[in-house]
Design an enzyme around this catalytic site. Structure first.
Site, PDB file in Angstrom:
ATOM      1  CB  SER A  41      45.902 -57.476  43.636  1.00 64.05           C
ATOM      2  OG  SER A  41      46.435 -57.231  42.342  1.00 64.05           O
ATOM      3  CB  SER A  43      46.671 -58.989  38.978  1.00 60.98           C
ATOM      4  OG  SER A  43      47.488 -57.841  39.068  1.00 60.98           O
ATOM      5  CE  LYS A 104      46.114 -55.471  36.234  1.00 62.60           C
ATOM      6  NZ  LYS A 104      45.767 -56.590  37.132  1.00 62.60           N
ATOM      7  CB  SER A 195      45.057 -60.511  35.790  1.00 66.33           C
ATOM      8  OG  SER A 195      45.436 -59.210  35.369  1.00 66.33           O
TER       9      SER A 195
END
Length: 247
Positions: A41, A43, A104, A195
């Protein structure tokens, strides 16, 4: 004829043995050393883009059941555990559904108080240094057909990286204060307005859900192309991202 049969049998047995050994070696490497990971993705834009393929260092944080394929319930906690540093880009299991991998940046450590105010991170009452460094007008980086602001953050330990600000006063720009429990971490994506992270449904990430630290981008291709589509490499390969360290 007997000699020929024995040679054929021996050859087949050796081939099977080599295949089994290769599979076991690959399993050991994936479990203990490195795991390939593809970015699913946007994010973590602009640090990581969809189509980036990277290696995750498995030994960085020690090992838990989630270090192994399919997360077999063999033991609890972590062995040879190492602590993430603030600013690490880490792969972890999504707490509500550990079958999913997320990636992350580590922002909050156990015991930290973390809050967002007007798009700025506040850690233990102190604002994280944040400065606008310009704009980027490249849909491959931002997923937007317009210029997007780029901000550089510098965490208290000196780790510095760029973030995107797609929407001023976005839904995640102002939050309550989060107190990170012992044995947990607070994660955020660098693409702050796009995100799903610890500000939302991810919540605090238990240390035994950590898989490893993102290390190096070994391949990158744009346009949603597969690495196997070699005919698309001339137009879609992001050559400048190959073998970049993840920071």
């Amino acid at each position: 004829m007997a000699d020929t049969s024995q040679k054929k049998s021996g050859g087949l047995g050796e081939t099977i043995s080599v295949i089994v050994q290769a599979l076991l070696l690959a399993l050991v490497i994936r479990t203990l050393l490195f795991q390939p990971f593809s970015i699913p993705s946007g994010s973590m834009r602009p640090t990581l883009l969809e189509g980036d393929y990277l290696f995750v260092t498995k030994w960085a944080y020690g090992y838990s059941k989630h270090s192994m394929p399919f997360s077999p319930d063999l033991f609890e906690g972590r062995i040879w555990g190492g602590q993430p540093e603030r600013g690490d880009v880490a792969v972890f299991k999504f707490p509500p559904n550990p079958s999913l991998d997320y990636i992350k940046r580590v922002i909050g450590l156990p015991g930290d108080r973390v809050q967002m105010r007007d798009g700025q991170i506040i850690i233990n009452g102190e604002p994280v240094e944040r400065e606008k460094v310009g704009e980027v007008n490249n849909p491959d980086v931002t997923e937007m057909n317009r210029p997007v602001e780029v901000w550089r953050e510098t965490l208290p330990n000196g780790v510095s990286y760029e973030t995107l600000d797609l929407t001023p006063n976005g839904i995640g720009d102002n939050t309550r204060e989060f107190v990170v429990p012992e044995g947990h971490y607070f994660m955020m994506g660098d693409n702050r307005d796009n995100s799903t992270d610890s500000r939302f449904s991810v919540g605090f990430v238990p240390e035994d859900h950590l898989v490893g630290r993102a290390n190096i981008i070994f391949f990158s291709i744009a346009g949603g192309a597969s690495p196997l589509e070699i005919w698309k490499w001339p137009s879609e390969l992001r050559a400048s991202r190959l073998f970049n360290m993840v920071r």
